[in-house]
Design an enzyme around this catalytic site. Structure first.
Site, PDB file in Angstrom:
ATOM      1  CE  LYS A 183      -3.572   0.337   2.617  1.00 43.78           C
ATOM      2  NZ  LYS A 183      -4.378   0.288   3.860  1.00 43.78           N
ATOM      3  CG  ASP A 184       3.595   4.452   1.319  1.00 40.83           C
ATOM      4  OD1 ASP A 184       3.355   5.152   0.305  1.00 40.83           O
ATOM      5  OD2 ASP A 184       4.172   4.895   2.329  1.00 40.83           O
ATOM      6  CB  ILE A 185       5.302   0.202  -3.755  1.00 40.28           C
ATOM      7  CG1 ILE A 185       5.035  -1.157  -3.078  1.00 40.28           C
ATOM      8  CG2 ILE A 185       6.523   0.099  -4.659  1.00 40.28           C
ATOM      9  CD1 ILE A 185       4.645  -2.256  -4.051  1.00 40.28           C
TER      10      ILE A 185
END
Length: 282
Positions: A111-113
């Site tokens: 969810k936060d690459i």
């Protein structure tokens, strides 16, 4: 102590011990104890996945996670002078896609690459995906509409559905969009829509088609540009459906370039959804 990152939610530092260096991630702000517990749980779930931070055995702090130190640097430090060389980019893209495939196979969505959550270590340089603070083991989530300043994640790399403005569920395909935004920056030197005004970024993620990577950097093979473009499709149904499909096309492209074969192949021939999901539109 060497401070690597400092923000409202976390302080990441490298500390020296009698047995070597350790990465200490201190949780800050409301819910810090629960957030630490959550990230520890995710990392234990991924303990056998390569290129994921490993928890220090026998180390424990109330509001901090202690991790083995790879000795690497965050990705932006490696590419601050401009786009990555194409040969290096192709290998790096394959490595990073492999990590994403592995965490999805273990039931985790990051969810936060983004480049700041990728450490580069080794020779040749290889990626390590870090910061599982926002990760989930839920198959899908539906974020609510919120003020742009309260959107969770790193906005220049965030999938449209993560803004809470589409009504689409967030599943593993959101990670694939973020993977595409990260590769776009490595190929061109900038994220797809820059990193400026937050409202403009949300608007662009929802409505604008990014300039193809090969137009921004003619050294980028058109086929790689097409792969990145497919990752950056607005609607999840039009993107790659799995990291397996991305990996297959990247490997196919590398083989074709080495053999000087045609690279104008159909994308996604080995791309299949990892689970049955309702379409974005009925």
């Amino acid at each position: 102590m060497d401070v690597l990152f400092q923000g409202d939610r976390t302080l990441v530092s490298r500390i020296s011990t009698t047995t070597g260096n350790v990465i200490r991630k201190e949780m800050r702000g409301p819910g810090r104890t629960a957030r630490r517990r959550h990230e520890m749980s995710i990392l234990r779930r991924l303990a056998d996945v390569e290129r994921i931070p490993q928890i220090m055995v026998g180390a424990d702090e109330k509001d901090a996670v202690l991790l083995e130190d790879s000795g690497g640097v965050i990705l932006p430090e490696l590419v601050e002078t401009g786009p990555m060389r194409v040969d290096d980019l192709l290998a790096f893209a394959e490595d990073l896609s492999g990590i994403v495939e592995a965490i999805h196979r273990h039931g985790v969505i990051h969810k936060d690459i983004n480049p700041n959550n990728i450490v580069v270590a080794g020779d040749p340089a290889r990626p390590i995906l870090i910061d599982f603070d926002l990760a989930t083991t839920f198959a899908l989530e539906r974020p609510a509409f919120t003020h742009v300043k309260d959107i969770v994640g790193t906005l220049p790399y965030l999938a449209p559905e993560q803004t809470g403005r589409t009504g689409w569920a967030v599943d593993q395909r959101a990670d694939l969009y973020s993977l595409g935004a990260t590769l776009y920056e490595l190929a061109t030197g900038e994220p797809p829509f820059g990193d400026g005004d937050l409202l403009q970024l949300v608007h662009d993620h929802l409505t604008r088609v990014p300039t193809p990577a090969w137009e921004r950097n003619p050294q980028v093979p058109p086929a790689l540009s097409r792969i990145i473009g497919k990752l950056l499709e607005k609607e999840p149904d039009n993107r790659y459906q799995s990291a397996v499909g991305v990996l297959y096309d990247l490997r196919r492209l590398r083989r074709a370039l080495v053999r000087e074969e045609d690279t104008n192949f159909i994308l996604g021939e080995r791309d299949f959804p990892w689970r049955l999901a309702a379409p974005s539109h009925l």
